[in-house]
Design a protein around this motif. Structure first.
Motif, PDB file in Angstrom:
ATOM      1  N   ILE A   9       0.837  -1.205   0.000  1.00  0.00           N
ATOM      2  CA  ILE A   9       0.000   0.000   0.000  1.00  0.00           C
ATOM      3  C   ILE A   9       0.871   1.253   0.000  1.00  0.00           C
ATOM      4  O   ILE A   9       0.597   2.228  -0.730  1.00  0.00           O
ATOM      5  CB  ILE A   9      -0.949  -0.010   1.214  1.00  0.00           C
ATOM      6  N   PHE A  10       1.928   1.231   0.793  1.00  0.00           N
ATOM      7  CA  PHE A  10       2.865   2.362   0.821  1.00  0.00           C
ATOM      8  C   PHE A  10       3.509   2.561  -0.552  1.00  0.00           C
ATOM      9  O   PHE A  10       3.613   3.692  -1.045  1.00  0.00           O
ATOM     10  CB  PHE A  10       3.940   2.112   1.877  1.00  0.00           C
ATOM     11  N   ALA A  11       3.923   1.449  -1.180  1.00  0.00           N
ATOM     12  CA  ALA A  11       4.552   1.525  -2.501  1.00  0.00           C
ATOM     13  C   ALA A  11       3.592   2.105  -3.533  1.00  0.00           C
ATOM     14  O   ALA A  11       3.979   2.948  -4.362  1.00  0.00           O
ATOM     15  CB  ALA A  11       5.011   0.135  -2.938  1.00  0.00           C
ATOM     16  N   ALA A  12       2.345   1.670  -3.498  1.00  0.00           N
ATOM     17  CA  ALA A  12       1.345   2.158  -4.447  1.00  0.00           C
ATOM     18  C   ALA A  12       1.108   3.660  -4.273  1.00  0.00           C
ATOM     19  O   ALA A  12       0.975   4.401  -5.263  1.00  0.00           O
ATOM     20  CB  ALA A  12       0.037   1.395  -4.266  1.00  0.00           C
ATOM     21  N   PHE A  13       1.086   4.110  -3.031  1.00  0.00           N
ATOM     22  CA  PHE A  13       0.872   5.529  -2.753  1.00  0.00           C
ATOM     23  C   PHE A  13       2.032   6.371  -3.291  1.00  0.00           C
ATOM     24  O   PHE A  13       1.825   7.383  -3.970  1.00  0.00           O
ATOM     25  CB  PHE A  13       0.723   5.751  -1.246  1.00  0.00           C
ATOM     26  N   MET A  14       3.267   5.930  -3.017  1.00  0.00           N
ATOM     27  CA  MET A  14       4.429   6.681  -3.478  1.00  0.00           C
ATOM     28  C   MET A  14       4.552   6.641  -4.997  1.00  0.00           C
ATOM     29  O   MET A  14       4.935   7.626  -5.635  1.00  0.00           O
ATOM     30  CB  MET A  14       5.705   6.124  -2.843  1.00  0.00           C
ATOM     31  N   GLN A  15       4.199   5.498  -5.605  1.00  0.00           N
ATOM     32  CA  GLN A  15       4.293   5.382  -7.059  1.00  0.00           C
ATOM     33  C   GLN A  15       3.293   6.288  -7.753  1.00  0.00           C
ATOM     34  O   GLN A  15       3.583   6.834  -8.825  1.00  0.00           O
ATOM     35  CB  GLN A  15       4.076   3.934  -7.488  1.00  0.00           C
ATOM     36  N   SER A  16       2.133   6.462  -7.160  1.00  0.00           N
ATOM     37  CA  SER A  16       1.130   7.330  -7.780  1.00  0.00           C
ATOM     38  C   SER A  16       1.630   8.776  -7.839  1.00  0.00           C
ATOM     39  O   SER A  16       1.423   9.480  -8.836  1.00  0.00           O
ATOM     40  CB  SER A  16      -0.201   7.254  -7.012  1.00  0.00           C
ATOM     41  N   TRP A  17       2.324   9.205  -6.789  1.00  0.00           N
ATOM     42  CA  TRP A  17       2.887  10.561  -6.797  1.00  0.00           C
ATOM     43  C   TRP A  17       4.069  10.672  -7.749  1.00  0.00           C
ATOM     44  O   TRP A  17       4.238  11.685  -8.426  1.00  0.00           O
ATOM     45  CB  TRP A  17       3.296  10.970  -5.383  1.00  0.00           C
ATOM     46  N   ARG A  18       4.892   9.617  -7.802  1.00  0.00           N
ATOM     47  CA  ARG A  18       6.015   9.626  -8.751  1.00  0.00           C
ATOM     48  C   ARG A  18       5.508   9.756 -10.177  1.00  0.00           C
ATOM     49  O   ARG A  18       6.030  10.534 -10.974  1.00  0.00           O
ATOM     50  CB  ARG A  18       6.830   8.342  -8.608  1.00  0.00           C
ATOM     51  N   ASN A  19       4.458   8.997 -10.518  1.00  0.00           N
ATOM     52  CA  ASN A  19       3.882   9.080 -11.861  1.00  0.00           C
ATOM     53  C   ASN A  19       3.330  10.471 -12.146  1.00  0.00           C
ATOM     54  O   ASN A  19       3.442  10.980 -13.268  1.00  0.00           O
ATOM     55  CB  ASN A  19       2.776   8.031 -12.026  1.00  0.00           C
ATOM     56  N   ASN A 178      19.840 -14.982  -0.250  1.00  0.00           N
ATOM     57  CA  ASN A 178      19.725 -15.770   0.990  1.00  0.00           C
ATOM     58  C   ASN A 178      20.030 -14.932   2.236  1.00  0.00           C
ATOM     59  O   ASN A 178      20.728 -15.369   3.154  1.00  0.00           O
ATOM     60  CB  ASN A 178      20.664 -16.986   0.949  1.00  0.00           C
ATOM     61  N   LEU A 179      19.508 -13.705   2.232  1.00  0.00           N
ATOM     62  CA  LEU A 179      19.668 -12.815   3.378  1.00  0.00           C
ATOM     63  C   LEU A 179      18.332 -12.658   4.090  1.00  0.00           C
ATOM     64  O   LEU A 179      17.270 -12.800   3.477  1.00  0.00           O
ATOM     65  CB  LEU A 179      20.163 -11.440   2.923  1.00  0.00           C
ATOM     66  N   PRO A 180      18.337 -12.330   5.379  1.00  0.00           N
ATOM     67  CA  PRO A 180      17.078 -12.150   6.106  1.00  0.00           C
ATOM     68  C   PRO A 180      16.358 -10.870   5.687  1.00  0.00           C
ATOM     69  O   PRO A 180      16.952  -9.958   5.109  1.00  0.00           O
ATOM     70  CB  PRO A 180      17.520 -12.080   7.572  1.00  0.00           C
ATOM     71  N   PHE A 181      15.090 -10.804   5.983  1.00  0.00           N
ATOM     72  CA  PHE A 181      14.271  -9.612   5.748  1.00  0.00           C
ATOM     73  C   PHE A 181      14.752  -8.502   6.677  1.00  0.00           C
ATOM     74  O   PHE A 181      15.022  -8.728   7.857  1.00  0.00           O
ATOM     75  CB  PHE A 181      12.804  -9.963   6.047  1.00  0.00           C
ATOM     76  N   PRO A 182      14.879  -7.245   6.182  1.00  0.00           N
ATOM     77  CA  PRO A 182      14.636  -6.751   4.824  1.00  0.00           C
ATOM     78  C   PRO A 182      15.931  -6.513   4.039  1.00  0.00           C
ATOM     79  O   PRO A 182      15.939  -5.720   3.108  1.00  0.00           O
ATOM     80  CB  PRO A 182      13.915  -5.441   5.096  1.00  0.00           C
ATOM     81  N   TYR A 183      17.022  -7.158   4.449  1.00  0.00           N
ATOM     82  CA  TYR A 183      18.326  -6.879   3.853  1.00  0.00           C
ATOM     83  C   TYR A 183      18.394  -7.250   2.369  1.00  0.00           C
ATOM     84  O   TYR A 183      19.007  -6.537   1.569  1.00  0.00           O
ATOM     85  CB  TYR A 183      19.422  -7.619   4.632  1.00  0.00           C
ATOM     86  N   SER A 184      17.793  -8.381   2.003  1.00  0.00           N
ATOM     87  CA  SER A 184      17.855  -8.807   0.602  1.00  0.00           C
ATOM     88  C   SER A 184      17.211  -7.774  -0.314  1.00  0.00           C
ATOM     89  O   SER A 184      17.754  -7.421  -1.366  1.00  0.00           O
ATOM     90  CB  SER A 184      17.183 -10.167   0.433  1.00  0.00           C
ATOM     91  N   ALA A 185      16.054  -7.266   0.098  1.00  0.00           N
ATOM     92  CA  ALA A 185      15.364  -6.256  -0.712  1.00  0.00           C
ATOM     93  C   ALA A 185      16.189  -4.982  -0.813  1.00  0.00           C
ATOM     94  O   ALA A 185      16.226  -4.332  -1.866  1.00  0.00           O
ATOM     95  CB  ALA A 185      13.994  -5.952  -0.112  1.00  0.00           C
ATOM     96  N   ALA A 186      16.863  -4.604   0.260  1.00  0.00           N
ATOM     97  CA  ALA A 186      17.669  -3.381   0.267  1.00  0.00           C
ATOM     98  C   ALA A 186      18.863  -3.501  -0.678  1.00  0.00           C
ATOM     99  O   ALA A 186      19.202  -2.548  -1.388  1.00  0.00           O
ATOM    100  CB  ALA A 186      18.145  -3.075   1.683  1.00  0.00           C
ATOM    101  N   GLY A 235       9.242  -0.055  -1.097  1.00  0.00           N
ATOM    102  CA  GLY A 235       8.030  -0.778  -0.712  1.00  0.00           C
ATOM    103  C   GLY A 235       7.779  -1.998  -1.575  1.00  0.00           C
ATOM    104  O   GLY A 235       7.494  -3.086  -1.070  1.00  0.00           O
ATOM    105  N   TRP A 236       7.906  -1.817  -2.924  1.00  0.00           N
ATOM    106  CA  TRP A 236       7.669  -2.939  -3.846  1.00  0.00           C
ATOM    107  C   TRP A 236       8.665  -4.068  -3.605  1.00  0.00           C
ATOM    108  O   TRP A 236       8.282  -5.236  -3.494  1.00  0.00           O
ATOM    109  CB  TRP A 236       7.798  -2.465  -5.300  1.00  0.00           C
ATOM    110  N   PHE A 237       9.938  -3.728  -3.555  1.00  0.00           N
ATOM    111  CA  PHE A 237      10.978  -4.758  -3.439  1.00  0.00           C
ATOM    112  C   PHE A 237      10.852  -5.512  -2.121  1.00  0.00           C
ATOM    113  O   PHE A 237      11.061  -6.729  -2.068  1.00  0.00           O
ATOM    114  CB  PHE A 237      12.368  -4.131  -3.545  1.00  0.00           C
ATOM    115  N   THR A 238      10.529  -4.781  -1.050  1.00  0.00           N
ATOM    116  CA  THR A 238      10.366  -5.436   0.250  1.00  0.00           C
ATOM    117  C   THR A 238       9.159  -6.364   0.245  1.00  0.00           C
ATOM    118  O   THR A 238       9.229  -7.502   0.716  1.00  0.00           O
ATOM    119  CB  THR A 238      10.216  -4.382   1.364  1.00  0.00           C
ATOM    120  N   ALA A 239       8.039  -5.889  -0.299  1.00  0.00           N
ATOM    121  CA  ALA A 239       6.829  -6.713  -0.361  1.00  0.00           C
ATOM    122  C   ALA A 239       7.061  -7.964  -1.195  1.00  0.00           C
ATOM    123  O   ALA A 239       6.623  -9.070  -0.829  1.00  0.00           O
ATOM    124  CB  ALA A 239       5.666  -5.895  -0.936  1.00  0.00           C
ATOM    125  N   MET A 240       7.790  -7.806  -2.317  1.00  0.00           N
ATOM    126  CA  MET A 240       8.016  -8.950  -3.205  1.00  0.00           C
ATOM    127  C   MET A 240       9.052  -9.936  -2.667  1.00  0.00           C
ATOM    128  O   MET A 240       9.160 -11.052  -3.167  1.00  0.00           O
ATOM    129  CB  MET A 240       8.405  -8.453  -4.601  1.00  0.00           C
TER     130      MET A 240
END
Length: 292
Positions: A9-19, A178-186, A235-240
């Motif tokens: 939800i956070f990612a969607a909100f920020m993406q809407s403003w970026r667009n 193979n890293l723990p959350f949220p390091y892999s996404a970062a 937000g997207w990368f962490t969620a995915m």
């Protein structure tokens, strides 16, 4: 509630403003310049976020393989293409319609994920994906199907396909570390954004040096795009890294809710009953994937 839901939800909100900011910049700067604005100042922000994580809890550094590097390169190029196609859409249709057509990525990601990325969905999840696809089509096709030009449809589906491939490759790269959350996404976030910045800067230095000057003359708008892009990607990368791409992107279609609000309040584009019907369907589709 799964942790992936608030991140989406956070990612969607920020993406809407970026667009929205990209749409505004697209009236003043070339397509390549608008695309670069998405990444230009995002790399330092992504690096600061990763550095902050290691200050809180230091862990081992990731092992980078050739497969990871190739996956990052594919995701980076695919997202550049997707963004460029969306910017071209902004110039053909209005802001909300451009975003709506590109949101075909959810159903494309679900199909590709099920067949090629070992990410099958349950029946309820597929129901949510299909309902979301119908909603996006209802909202983006404001007239009859013949009112959309072949070029508009091609750009929209092409953007959706490129965004879908980006997210699928991003999830694959995240799982490789193979890293723990949220390091892999970062780590994936920093890898992708840095690669994109280098590629686009090199291209513009050679082909469109005047575009770099144009971005330099619009620091606030360029920074706003980069900031929203970085936070949205975070937000997207962490969620995915926590849930399949199809689930994340279907719930992420609530971005259209934010988009329509911005479209009506900022760009003064009128909303119709069809828009409201589409929003109701998007919420229903989102509910299906959350329950799944």
């Amino acid at each position: 509630m799964g942790l992936w839901i608030p991140f989406t939800i956070f990612a969607a909100f920020m993406q809407s403003w970026r667009n929205a900011f990209q749409n505004k910049l697209s009236k003043e700067v070339s397509t390549a310049g608008v695309t670069l604005a998405r990444f230009l100042y995002a790399s330092p922000l992504a690096a600061m976020y990763l550095w902050g994580l290691y200050q809180v809890e230091p862990i081992a550094l990731p092992t980078v393989t050739s497969k990871y590097i190739i996956t990052i390169a594919l995701a980076s190029v695919s997202q550049i293409i997707a963004t460029a196609l969306m910017v071209m859409l902004f110039r053909l249709r209005n802001y909300a319609i451009g975003v709506g057509l590109a949101k075909s990525e959810a159903v494309i990601a679900a199909t590709l994920g099920a067949f090629f990325f070992s990410a099958p969905l349950s029946g309820l999840a597929w129901t949510g994906v299909i309902i979301g696809a119908i909603a996006v089509w209802l909202m983006s096709n404001t007239g009859s199907i013949t009112s959309l030009s072949p070029k508009t449809i091609t750009l929209g589906l092409g953007s959706g396909l490129a965004f879908a491939l980006t997210t699928l490759w991003v999830r694959e790269a995240s799982l490789m570390l193979n890293l723990p959350f949220p390091y892999s996404a970062a780590w994936v976030l920093l890898s992708v954004i840095s690669t994109q910045t280098i590629l686009l800067l090199a291209w513009l230095l050679i082909k469109e040096p005047s575009t770099l000057k144009a971005l330099w003359q619009r620091p606030k708008l360029t920074m706003a795009i980069s900031l929203c892009s970085c936070l949205g990607s975070l937000g997207w990368f962490t969620a995915m890294s926590l849930e399949t791409v199809a689930m994340v992107k279907t719930l992420g279609q609530i971005e259209v809710l934010f988009t329509l609000f911005i479209s009506a309040r900022w760009f003064k584009e009128k909303l119709s009953r069809r828009d409201l019907s589409g929003l109701a369907l998007i919420m229903l589709g989102a509910a299906c994937v959350m329950l799944a």
